[in-house]
Design an enzyme around this catalytic site. Structure first.
Site, PDB file in Angstrom:
ATOM      1  CB  SER A  61      -0.922   0.007   1.224  1.00 27.74           C
ATOM      2  OG  SER A  61      -1.813  -1.073   1.168  1.00 27.74           O
ATOM      3  CD  GLU A  62       2.407   3.754   3.723  1.00 25.15           C
ATOM      4  OE1 GLU A  62       2.704   4.724   2.996  1.00 25.15           O
ATOM      5  OE2 GLU A  62       1.688   3.865   4.733  1.00 25.15           O
TER       6      GLU A  62
END
Length: 188
Positions: A61-62
């Site tokens: 996600s990051e």
């Protein structure tokens, strides 16, 4: 006319084959949802008692497993950790000095610092994984305010009550990847 029908049949067969590959293929799913740095993720997750699938989901996600990333807000590396947060983790955990360059460019360092921080958030929020994920994005102070004021109850079912849209979407995205990785990589 027959040539047209043959082409149509071949097209239908090809589409059918692609659908079967898409729906029944682990290799295709693993290609779409890869996990890099498995050994570093396993080691750091094990060291700090956090789920390796959750660490992988946060990384996906990051930064989508790409080192060298810096966000608009200044978060660094695979796990997109703010330099101040990293300095706090290094001091609390007793790690050797970690430079911003190491945090941004070395996967092992980013994963180690991020996994330790995730453990700290899990502890702060009584092992509430959803609240810890929200805190990873919005900060523990904000999440504590939401929980204490009753704005949000810390569950995935009420994620729509999180006041920050970015954090709402972040929690949903991390949980999506977490579940996907648990299915695809049971031994991660």
């Amino acid at each position: 006319m027959r040539v047209f029908q043959k082409k149509r049949v071949l097209l239908v067969l090809l589409l059918g084959l692609l659908m079967i590959l898409f729906l029944k293929s682990d290799w295709l799913a693993e290609w779409m949802y890869p996990v890099h740095y498995k050994e570093d993720i396993r080691a750091s997750a094990s060291n700090y008692g956090v789920e390796s699938h959750l660490v992988a989901a946060i990384i996906r996600s990051e930064s989508n497993f790409q080192t060298g990333k810096e966000s608009k807000k200044g978060a660094l590396g695979l796990m997109q950790i703010m330099p101040d947060t990293a300095a706090w983790v290094v001091q609390k955990a007793g790690f050797q000095a970690v430079t911003d360059d190491m945090l941004m460019n070395r996967a092992d360092v980013s994963i180690e610092v991020g996994a330790w921080y995730l453990r700290s958030l899990n502890q702060q929020f009584d092992q509430n994984k959803i609240a810890a994920i929200a805190a990873y994005n919005a900060g523990p102070g904000n999440v504590r305010k939401w929980l204490d004021s009753g704005t949000w109850d810390g569950t995935i079912e009420s994620v729509k009550e999180i006041p920050f849209g970015e954090t709402r979407h972040y929690v949903q995205r991390v949980i999506y990847y977490y579940n996907k990785y648990k299915d695809l990589y049971p031994s991660l």
